[in-house]
Every structure is written in C-alpha cells, then in structure tokens.
Design a protein around this motif. Sequence first.
Motif, short mmCIF file in Angstrom:
data_model
loop_
_atom_site.label_atom_id
_atom_site.label_comp_id
_atom_site.label_asym_id
_atom_site.label_seq_id
_atom_site.Cartn_x
_atom_site.Cartn_y
_atom_site.Cartn_z
N ARG A 180 96.52 14.99 32.80
CA ARG A 180 95.70 14.58 31.66
C ARG A 180 96.22 15.06 30.31
O ARG A 180 95.93 14.46 29.28
CB ARG A 180 94.26 15.02 31.84
N SER A 181 97.01 16.13 30.30
CA SER A 181 97.49 16.67 29.02
C SER A 181 98.89 16.18 28.65
O SER A 181 99.41 16.58 27.60
CB SER A 181 97.47 18.20 29.05
N ILE A 182 99.51 15.33 29.48
CA ILE A 182 100.84 14.82 29.16
C ILE A 182 100.75 13.87 27.98
O ILE A 182 99.97 12.91 28.01
CB ILE A 182 101.45 14.08 30.37
N PRO A 183 101.53 14.07 26.93
CA PRO A 183 101.52 13.13 25.81
C PRO A 183 102.00 11.75 26.26
O PRO A 183 102.98 11.64 26.99
CB PRO A 183 102.49 13.75 24.80
N ILE A 184 101.30 10.71 25.81
CA ILE A 184 101.64 9.33 26.16
C ILE A 184 101.83 8.52 24.89
O ILE A 184 100.94 8.47 24.04
CB ILE A 184 100.54 8.68 27.02
#
Length: 236
Positions: A76-80
Amino acid sequence: MPQPRVLIVEDERGLTQSLQWYFDREGFETIISHDGQEGLRKAQTIIPDVVLLDINLPSVDGLTVCRELRAGDRTRSIPIIMITAKSEETDQLVGYSMGADDYVTKPFSNKILLEKVKVQLRRVAGAADSSDVIEHLGVKVDRVRHKITHGGQELELTPTEFRLLECLVRQPGRAFTRHQLMDAAIGEGSIVLERTIDVHVKTLRKKLLEAGATRELIETVRGVGYRFLEASETTA
C-alpha cells in the motif's frame, strides 16, 4: 545506497525497452511486465520502490492493479505513477482516486518522468530507511551493504541467492511458487528451468545451517513452492 527498484507495467514493448535502458543507465534496477495480472504479481512478490503503471493493460487494467496494491498490507505504501495516453482531467481524477501518487501522459520526456520518480522516492525516504534492513529469525538482510547475516555471521551468497533469500525473508509465512521466485531472483527474460530454484534453495539451506541455524528455515510447500518460516512455527 541500494539500487532503487522500479517496476514498469506497460504493454507497449518499444516503450518498455526504452524506459528500461534509460532507468538502468540512471542506476535503477528495472523490472518489466507487459500484463496487468503479471505486473500485480511481480509487485506483490518483489516489493519495488516505485511502480510505473499504464492504465490500458491486457488481463487486468491499471486502475484495478493500483487498487489492489493499495489494498495490500505490504504494497500500500509503494509510490505509483500512472502512465497513460488519456489526458482528460476526469481520467486523472479517477487515477488519483484509486491511489495513484502522480500521473504522466504520453508522449512524455524520460527526464521529466525520472524527476517524478525521484520526487516519490524522496517522499518515502524516511520510511524506506527502516526497510533497507530487515531481520527475521536471526537472518538479517541489509540492502544498503548488500549483506545477509545469520547470528552475526555473514553468508557468502551469489547475487541470485541474495535476491531469493531477501524475497523469502521479507514476507515470512508466504508461500511463493517457483515461478514467482524466478521473477524475484533471476528476472524476466532469463531462460532457466523451474528446477533451478530448487538448486538455489538447497544451497541456501546448507549455507544457513552452516551459519548456525538450528533447523531448515526455508520450508517446502508441496504443490506450490517454498516459504520462509514464521516466528511462531519455530517453537512448535
């Protein structure tokens, strides 16, 4: 600093080749996927530092991939950063509502995209510091120093063994298929047999036992592949 990992999920192969060459040149570890389902699986397996995600993808569209990543505890915290030909404001708002951190429209400058990636990496730098070193059941993975130890003793590992063990330790208890581990440790495009993973696991088990492990920490999951033991299982 360890090489930042960028996962590019894009079905235009000419574009992915160009981006892979560019980001590799800029010091990134670049992973490619041309399919939404495969891209989601790779993101969940490898846990990249940033995801570049097209919207119109085969199998599963980019918006669904984005939503699934935002719903996962580990992703959920991975930059996209969304990459798309759609430039209408409503399209961008939909992307942001699904959890995208930024948005670029085709055609775009590789330099601008690189700067956007760097901005996202700086934004999460504080949180990333804590994930550069992970430890579980005495196995300590240090991505900054590219070193894995057990009980303070450094393991002499090949690059493939390092990536394989890191993948397993980062998500203890999760059963990985051999194909998933091949993606994480060897990379897409490598011509290898699935049994190659069995050879690497056998070697890792031996090295862990030689470093003082009192039992095999990598467990075979019949019909699936392998997993790293959870803490509760060591006392069973």
